[in-house]
Design an enzyme around this catalytic site. Structure first.
Site, PDB file in Angstrom:
ATOM      1  N   GLU A 155       0.818  -1.225   0.000  1.00 32.23           N
ATOM      2  CA  GLU A 155       0.000   0.000   0.000  1.00 32.23           C
ATOM      3  C   GLU A 155       0.851   1.274   0.000  1.00 32.23           C
ATOM      4  O   GLU A 155       0.699   2.150   0.855  1.00 32.23           O
ATOM      5  CB  GLU A 155      -0.974  -0.013   1.172  1.00 32.23           C
ATOM      6  CG  GLU A 155      -2.010  -1.127   1.022  1.00 32.23           C
ATOM      7  CD  GLU A 155      -3.100  -1.129   2.079  1.00 32.23           C
ATOM      8  OE1 GLU A 155      -2.896  -0.528   3.146  1.00 32.23           O
ATOM      9  OE2 GLU A 155      -4.152  -1.720   1.832  1.00 32.23           O
ATOM     10  N   GLU A 185      -5.272  -8.273  -1.514  1.00 31.36           N
ATOM     11  CA  GLU A 185      -6.008  -8.289  -0.245  1.00 31.36           C
ATOM     12  C   GLU A 185      -7.478  -8.035  -0.514  1.00 31.36           C
ATOM     13  O   GLU A 185      -7.823  -7.115  -1.261  1.00 31.36           O
ATOM     14  CB  GLU A 185      -5.532  -7.174   0.701  1.00 31.36           C
ATOM     15  CG  GLU A 185      -4.218  -7.442   1.373  1.00 31.36           C
ATOM     16  CD  GLU A 185      -3.817  -6.331   2.356  1.00 31.36           C
ATOM     17  OE1 GLU A 185      -4.718  -5.694   2.935  1.00 31.36           O
ATOM     18  OE2 GLU A 185      -2.602  -6.116   2.514  1.00 31.36           O
TER      19      GLU A 185
HETATM   20  C1  BG6 Z   1      -4.698  -3.181   4.643  1.00 39.67           C
HETATM   21  C2  BG6 Z   1      -3.350  -3.565   5.201  1.00 39.67           C
HETATM   22  O1  BG6 Z   1      -4.763  -1.814   4.561  1.00 39.67           O
HETATM   23  O2  BG6 Z   1      -5.824  -3.481   5.413  1.00 39.67           O
HETATM   24  C3  BG6 Z   1      -3.367  -4.745   6.173  1.00 39.67           C
HETATM   25  O3  BG6 Z   1      -2.434  -3.859   4.165  1.00 39.67           O
HETATM   26  C4  BG6 Z   1      -4.563  -4.613   7.080  1.00 39.67           C
HETATM   27  O4  BG6 Z   1      -2.153  -4.802   6.866  1.00 39.67           O
HETATM   28  C5  BG6 Z   1      -5.835  -4.631   6.238  1.00 39.67           C
HETATM   29  O5  BG6 Z   1      -4.630  -5.595   8.077  1.00 39.67           O
HETATM   30  C6  BG6 Z   1      -7.116  -4.623   7.043  1.00 39.67           C
HETATM   31  O6  BG6 Z   1      -7.089  -3.571   7.969  1.00 39.67           O
HETATM   32  P1  BG6 Z   1      -7.399  -3.853   9.504  1.00 39.67           P
HETATM   33  O7  BG6 Z   1      -7.194  -2.525  10.149  1.00 39.67           O
HETATM   34  O8  BG6 Z   1      -8.797  -4.324   9.564  1.00 39.67           O
HETATM   35  O9  BG6 Z   1      -6.425  -4.870   9.958  1.00 39.67           O
END
Ligand code: BG6
Length: 466
Positions: free
Chosen positions: A173, A366
């Site tokens: 990111e 992701e």
């Molecule tokens: C992304 C990140 O922005 O979102 C991850 O790359 C992160 O590291 C994921 O875990 C989800 O966010 P959160 O705050 O729910 O863990």
């Protein structure tokens, strides 16, 4: 769907690994951060203090459970596993002369275990992580010296695993530097009141873009077959109305997203980048040779995270929640318990927009849904997660089969429960496998399959049938 579509999952070392001082690992900046249980904003200490629970120290202990966890991934049929390397496991302080052999061995074990199960590793070099000593000594990405240190770390890692890893992502990111309210998790910098924050932000972006390109250049010398990707926090955003002003606001909203991928893919600061620099009145130093590096170190595939969508426009008042992104609420969409709006069609739209712009293969690095799980009878009936998963898989399938988007893989975020990056909590779970630990790290750490486990397994088995 292509037969070799890479179904899998993704994690980050600081949210999953634990084993924080084992086998010569140095302190990482994450090790001095407290989680949300200490009152929502994260607290950062100068050093480890007694009587506090630091989530990264144990996380969900992949360090000691990796064989069991990889076996669970294999049971679901994973074709790929996106993971990150903890820099301070390799270089204890970041600028040490010699890498830590024990740390390198740990990842040898992981890659060997993955190979045993025919799972392809996709490795992120920087996932919101840095040795603590580099923050204390150099001020994080404030310093241009970080370029050389980061490239040296990358070279050691790529040389070591050149036979075991083919897919590399340099920064997670990367654009969160421009999007997040502070540059903390991407650059480990706290702005000083009297400095020009915009200039510094653009300077650090330049350092990271040069690092990204240099890593690609060095990696290709090690193994010309390596495939390099970027990783963009994608902002699927809709204009609030058809008023051209709202449309222009939407256009402007996307500039900080394109800023990074344009350089990483087109190898230069494009008109979009220059327009954003001008709009922000940004000034920063470009050293001799930097532009050639950017030109030579372009990537092979575009990867991005996608969780939700947002709205932009003059009349947008209520802001929706999301991972670092900000924007308005959309009355047509439901949201998760953390207020992240659920929009599978937005994923299809995003895949189309990105592919149209860049015409290189895409990887969804992701996607997932954080929810509060009710653990009962040794499992979780996570129908909400199943629904989210199925709808998003359907959207991907349509983008590939109906719209001819070239997307070669999909990684569910946190397939085995991990700690939340945003809040440091355990209770915000994404996994298909429940890990028995609470927000204070208490519990047995045992793994239990949730109902979604079989669903994802079936999706993979049938190559995307839902
Ligand atoms: C992304 C990140 O922005 O979102 C991850 O790359 C992160 O590291 C994921 O875990 C989800 O966010 P959160 O705050 O729910 O863990």
């Amino acid at each position: 769907m292509r037969n070799n579509f890479l179904w899998g999952g993704a994690t980050a070392a600081n949210q999953y690994e634990g084993g924080y001082l084992e086998d010569g690992r140095g302190l990482s900046i994450n090790d001095v951060e407290l989680g949300a249980s200490h009152g929502h904003a994260r607290v950062i200490h100068e050093s480890i203090q007694d009587d506090y629970y630091y989530p990264s120290h144990q996380a969900t202990d992949f360090y000691h459970h990796y064989k069991e966890d990889i076996a669970l991934m294999a049971e679901m049929g994973f074709k790929c596993y996106r993971m990150s390397i903890c820099w301070s496991r390799i270089f204890t302080n970041g600028d040490d002369e010699i890498p830590n052999e024990k740390g390198l061995e740990f990842y040898d074990h992981i890659f060997d275990e993955l190979a045993k199960h025919h799972i392809i590793p996709i490795v992120t070099l920087h996932h919101f992580e840095m040795p603590l000593a580099l923050v204390q000594k150099y001020g994080g990405w404030r310093s241009r010296q970080l370029i050389d240190l980061a490239v040296r770390y990358a070279k050691v890692v790529m040389e070591r695993y050149k036979e075991k890893v083919n897919y590399w992502i340099v920064f997670n990111e990367i654009n969160s530097l421009f999007i997040a309210k502070t540059p903390w998790h991407q650059a480990w910098v706290i702005y000083q009141e009297d400095e020009n924050q915009v200039d510094l932000m653009f300077q650090m972006a330049h350092y990271q873009l040069v690092t990204s390109a240099k890593t690609v250049i060095e990696g290709r010398k090690i193994n010309p077959n390596f495939k390099f990707g970027n990783m963009i926090l994608y902002n699927c955003c809709y204009a609030h109305t058809c008023d051209p002003i709202d449309q222009m606001m939407l256009h402007d909203k996307l500039l900080p997203i394109y800023y990074f991928s344009d350089v990483q893919i087109r190898g230069k600061y494009t008109n979009t980048c220059l327009a954003y620099q001008k709009k922000m009145k940004a000034h920063f130093q470009i050293e001799e040779g930097d532009l050639e590096i950017l030109q030579q170190g372009t990537i092979d595939f575009y990867s991005f995270s996608y969780y939700s969508s947002l709205v932009e426009g003059q009349a947008v008042t209520k802001s929706a929640d999301g991972n670092l992104l900000d924007g308005g609420r959309n009355p047509y969409l439901k949201a998760t318990a953390w207020g992240w709006q659920i929009d599978p069609l937005g994923l299809r739209i995003s895949l189309n927009l990105i592919y149209d712009r860049y015409q290189i293969p895409l990887f969804i690095s992701e996607n997932g849904m954080g929810a509060i799980d009710e653990f009962k009878n040794q499992t979780v009936e996570d129908d909400n997660r199943i629904d989210y998963l199925k709808q998003h898989v359907k959207a991907i399938k349509e983008a590939i089969e109906e719209d001819y988007v070239d997307c070669f893989g999909y990684a569910w975020w946190g397939p085995i429960d991990i700690i939340s990056a945003g809040t440091g909590e355990m209770k915000k779970r994404y996994g298909f496998v429940y890990v028995d630990l609470d927000d204070q790290g208490k519990g047995t750490g045992k793994r239990y399959k949730k109902k979604s486990f079989e669903v994802y397994k079936k999706i993979i088995e049938t190559n995307g049938e839902i």
